[in-house]
Design a protein around this motif. Structure first.
Motif, PDB file in Angstrom:
ATOM      1  N   HIS A 139       2.833 -42.119   2.231  1.00  0.00           N
ATOM      2  CA  HIS A 139       3.047 -41.707   3.627  1.00  0.00           C
ATOM      3  C   HIS A 139       1.735 -41.169   4.178  1.00  0.00           C
ATOM      4  CE1 HIS A 139       4.665 -40.019   7.243  1.00  0.00           C
ATOM      5  NE2 HIS A 139       4.406 -38.788   6.866  1.00  0.00           N
ATOM      6  N   THR A 140       1.124 -40.253   3.462  1.00  0.00           N
ATOM      7  CA  THR A 140      -0.288 -39.916   3.683  1.00  0.00           C
ATOM      8  C   THR A 140      -0.958 -39.931   2.309  1.00  0.00           C
ATOM      9  OG1 THR A 140      -0.187 -37.504   3.363  1.00  0.00           O
ATOM     10  CG2 THR A 140       0.422 -38.340   5.552  1.00  0.00           C
ATOM     11  N   ALA A 141      -2.287 -39.946   2.334  1.00  0.00           N
ATOM     12  CA  ALA A 141      -3.004 -40.044   1.054  1.00  0.00           C
ATOM     13  C   ALA A 141      -2.750 -38.830   0.177  1.00  0.00           C
ATOM     14  CB  ALA A 141      -4.504 -40.212   1.314  1.00  0.00           C
ATOM     15  N   GLY A 142      -2.540 -37.678   0.795  1.00  0.00           N
ATOM     16  CA  GLY A 142      -2.411 -36.459   0.011  1.00  0.00           C
ATOM     17  C   GLY A 142      -0.982 -36.038  -0.296  1.00  0.00           C
ATOM     18  N   SER A 143       0.010 -36.733   0.227  1.00  0.00           N
ATOM     19  CA  SER A 143       1.412 -36.276   0.156  1.00  0.00           C
ATOM     20  C   SER A 143       1.842 -35.884  -1.256  1.00  0.00           C
ATOM     21  CB  SER A 143       2.359 -37.369   0.663  1.00  0.00           C
ATOM     22  OG  SER A 143       2.231 -37.557   2.049  1.00  0.00           O
ATOM     23  N   MET A 144       2.579 -34.789  -1.330  1.00  0.00           N
ATOM     24  CA  MET A 144       3.121 -34.298  -2.592  1.00  0.00           C
ATOM     25  C   MET A 144       4.637 -34.193  -2.485  1.00  0.00           C
ATOM     26  SD  MET A 144       0.618 -33.307  -4.742  1.00  0.00           S
ATOM     27  CE  MET A 144      -1.052 -32.604  -4.846  1.00  0.00           C
ATOM     28  N   CYS A 145       5.318 -34.343  -3.631  1.00  0.00           N
ATOM     29  CA  CYS A 145       6.721 -33.972  -3.758  1.00  0.00           C
ATOM     30  C   CYS A 145       6.806 -32.789  -4.718  1.00  0.00           C
ATOM     31  CB  CYS A 145       7.559 -35.137  -4.297  1.00  0.00           C
ATOM     32  SG  CYS A 145       7.610 -36.568  -3.199  1.00  0.00           S
ATOM     33  N   TYR A 146       7.877 -32.043  -4.612  1.00  0.00           N
ATOM     34  CA  TYR A 146       8.068 -30.850  -5.444  1.00  0.00           C
ATOM     35  C   TYR A 146       9.414 -30.939  -6.143  1.00  0.00           C
ATOM     36  CZ  TYR A 146       4.240 -29.293  -2.499  1.00  0.00           C
ATOM     37  OH  TYR A 146       3.035 -29.214  -1.850  1.00  0.00           O
ATOM     38  N   LEU A 147       9.433 -30.564  -7.406  1.00  0.00           N
ATOM     39  CA  LEU A 147      10.651 -30.670  -8.225  1.00  0.00           C
ATOM     40  C   LEU A 147      11.004 -29.300  -8.778  1.00  0.00           C
ATOM     41  CD1 LEU A 147      12.699 -32.705  -9.514  1.00  0.00           C
ATOM     42  CD2 LEU A 147      11.093 -32.881 -11.441  1.00  0.00           C
ATOM     43  N   TRP A 148      12.241 -28.870  -8.502  1.00  0.00           N
ATOM     44  CA  TRP A 148      12.720 -27.551  -8.939  1.00  0.00           C
ATOM     45  C   TRP A 148      14.176 -27.658  -9.344  1.00  0.00           C
ATOM     46  CZ3 TRP A 148      16.148 -24.168  -5.932  1.00  0.00           C
ATOM     47  CH2 TRP A 148      16.311 -22.905  -6.509  1.00  0.00           C
ATOM     48  N   ARG A 149      14.449 -27.378 -10.603  1.00  0.00           N
ATOM     49  CA  ARG A 149      15.831 -27.329 -11.099  1.00  0.00           C
ATOM     50  C   ARG A 149      16.642 -28.561 -10.711  1.00  0.00           C
ATOM     51  NH1 ARG A 149      18.548 -22.412 -12.591  1.00  0.00           N
ATOM     52  NH2 ARG A 149      17.117 -20.653 -12.828  1.00  0.00           N
ATOM     53  N   GLY A 150      16.073 -29.725 -10.915  1.00  0.00           N
ATOM     54  CA  GLY A 150      16.810 -30.957 -10.623  1.00  0.00           C
ATOM     55  C   GLY A 150      16.869 -31.323  -9.159  1.00  0.00           C
ATOM     56  N   ASN A 151      16.109 -30.601  -8.336  1.00  0.00           N
ATOM     57  CA  ASN A 151      16.039 -30.888  -6.900  1.00  0.00           C
ATOM     58  C   ASN A 151      14.645 -31.394  -6.547  1.00  0.00           C
ATOM     59  OD1 ASN A 151      18.690 -29.716  -5.865  1.00  0.00           O
ATOM     60  ND2 ASN A 151      17.824 -27.953  -6.962  1.00  0.00           N
ATOM     61  N   LEU A 152      14.574 -32.597  -5.996  1.00  0.00           N
ATOM     62  CA  LEU A 152      13.308 -33.154  -5.542  1.00  0.00           C
ATOM     63  C   LEU A 152      13.170 -32.950  -4.039  1.00  0.00           C
ATOM     64  CD1 LEU A 152      10.803 -34.978  -6.388  1.00  0.00           C
ATOM     65  CD2 LEU A 152      12.109 -36.842  -5.321  1.00  0.00           C
ATOM     66  N   PHE A 153      12.081 -32.295  -3.639  1.00  0.00           N
ATOM     67  CA  PHE A 153      11.773 -32.134  -2.218  1.00  0.00           C
ATOM     68  C   PHE A 153      10.769 -33.236  -1.900  1.00  0.00           C
ATOM     69  CE2 PHE A 153      13.296 -28.259  -4.021  1.00  0.00           C
ATOM     70  CZ  PHE A 153      14.346 -27.971  -3.161  1.00  0.00           C
ATOM     71  N   SER A 154      11.275 -34.279  -1.254  1.00  0.00           N
ATOM     72  CA  SER A 154      10.546 -35.536  -1.230  1.00  0.00           C
ATOM     73  C   SER A 154       9.710 -35.743   0.020  1.00  0.00           C
ATOM     74  CB  SER A 154      11.526 -36.695  -1.406  1.00  0.00           C
ATOM     75  OG  SER A 154      12.510 -36.666  -0.380  1.00  0.00           O
ATOM     76  N   GLY A 155       9.652 -34.717   0.895  1.00  0.00           N
ATOM     77  CA  GLY A 155       8.806 -34.834   2.074  1.00  0.00           C
ATOM     78  C   GLY A 155       9.120 -36.109   2.840  1.00  0.00           C
ATOM     79  N   ASP A 156       8.077 -36.808   3.301  1.00  0.00           N
ATOM     80  CA  ASP A 156       8.298 -38.068   4.003  1.00  0.00           C
ATOM     81  C   ASP A 156       8.032 -39.262   3.090  1.00  0.00           C
ATOM     82  OD1 ASP A 156       8.637 -36.257   5.990  1.00  0.00           O
ATOM     83  OD2 ASP A 156       7.144 -37.116   7.358  1.00  0.00           O
ATOM     84  N   THR A 157       7.912 -38.996   1.794  1.00  0.00           N
ATOM     85  CA  THR A 157       7.711 -40.095   0.849  1.00  0.00           C
ATOM     86  C   THR A 157       8.996 -40.886   0.664  1.00  0.00           C
ATOM     87  OG1 THR A 157       6.026 -38.795  -0.291  1.00  0.00           O
ATOM     88  CG2 THR A 157       7.006 -40.640  -1.510  1.00  0.00           C
TER      89      THR A 157
END
Lengths: 231, 231
Positions: free
Chosen positions: A114-132
């Protein structure tokens, strides 16, 4: 252990609060400037202490309140190192782990596309997937170093290989869809499931989306943690 | 263990999905007819099996999808016994416990005031407060057997006596406020905190709210689990 999901109706952006179960500490992901008071009210009402503000990328459609939240709460600003947000004290790399609340850990996954730097975050089985990865779809790939090839590879190699039951909490939704799962998205995502890399790249190239209205304001503001706009 | 919170933008209604952590079983509270497909999509994407549909009361501002969800999933319809919803197979009484998902229990709390039959539900430190207690406010008390005296007594005796950390998930919010806590509401609720019963009754009597536009359609429909309208 679901997050608290907050919605910005103007930009259809989801903001998330992750509350540590064993302490008052909490993390917020992708807060929006115009909701600053609302988000602080949640922190206060639930007796939480904000320790980190995370951004999934430098947004083009809304301005973050990360800088204002940092100033008002003392939370650390944590951003993808590849997004060009120099005022943030934590410049995240793929594979980093963000500890909070004594026993909690957020895994950092670099997912360019989505952007070159985009990150996702994973916490306790929950993925925060941003705009990816969105519910049934994905973010556009036509600006800020975006790349359909990179998005396909990021999702295929780093997200669709997570446990099927992983809950997917997207950065946006326009139809009231709040959450999905990796298993369902791998099998049914309208853009990414059962599609070759070449087909996906062709599909994304044919979208011809209009330029985001706020882009020229939002991206520079977000590269300064929203400080020029929200306080 | 937060619920999944879903929003109906037209009526500003919150719907909740409670997912058992140790099984596929799930419960939905106050689903809205026009969101039937959306809500079923959440059930499907998360691989859940819907076992119960709960209503907090017979709503006057929107039509439930409880009957349709029951028909499509086999879930049991559970309603407050005092709300006049005869097609529901489970007529709840104060103090009842609804077991689901093997080890989960939902406590049933009769809280008359918004309507005579209104119930709240308590699960793992989460209070689903319907229109009895809203974030910073409360529901109106001028129809369907509503009573400001009864609401004051219900909240004082049955809700504000819960643990301070109990999370309050309201039936509506009009400003993007998703969740609160019993401790904060007892101290700061604009209508109920630090106010005598007589003052509260006078305040509610002076509101002079307009009659809900959908009332004559919604209440009869909801007394039939929405079946006349949603399927």
């Amino acid at each position: 252990m679901n997050p608290i999901q907050l919605f910005d109706a103007e930009s259809s952006t989801y903001t998330y609060i992750l509350a540590a179960p064993d302490s008052r500490d909490a993390v917020i992901i992708d807060p929006v400037d115009r909701n600053l008071e609302r988000d602080l009210a949640h922190i206060e009402r639930l007796g939480m202490r904000l320790t980190h503000v995370l951004e999934t990328h430098a947004h083009a459609d809304h301005v973050t309140s990360a800088g204002a939240l940092r100033a008002l709460t003392g939370a650390k600003a944590c951003v993808p190192s590849g997004c060009g947000i120099p005022p943030a004290e934590v410049q995240l790399q793929d594979g980093d782990v963000i500890p909070f609340g004594g026993r909690e850990h957020i895994a950092v996954i670099h997912t360019p596309g989505h952007t070159a730097g985009s990150m996702c975050y994973l916490w306790r089985g929950n993925l925060f997937s941003g705009d990816t990865l969105l519910v049934g779809g994905c973010g556009r790939t036509d600006f800020q170093g975006g790349s359909a090839e990179a998005l396909y590879d990021s999702v295929s190699a780093k997200l669709f290989t997570l446990d099927d039951a992983t809950r997917v909490w997207p950065g946006h939704d326009y139809k009231g869809q709040s959450v999905s799962s990796i298993g369902w998205e791998r099998r049914h995502n309208a853009r990414l499931a059962n599609r070759s890399r070449a087909d996906f790249v062709a599909l994304m190239a044919a979208l011809n989306l209009p330029r985001p209205k706020l882009m020229d304001v939002a991206v520079p503001a977000n590269r300064n943690l929203g400080l020029a706009h929200s306080v």
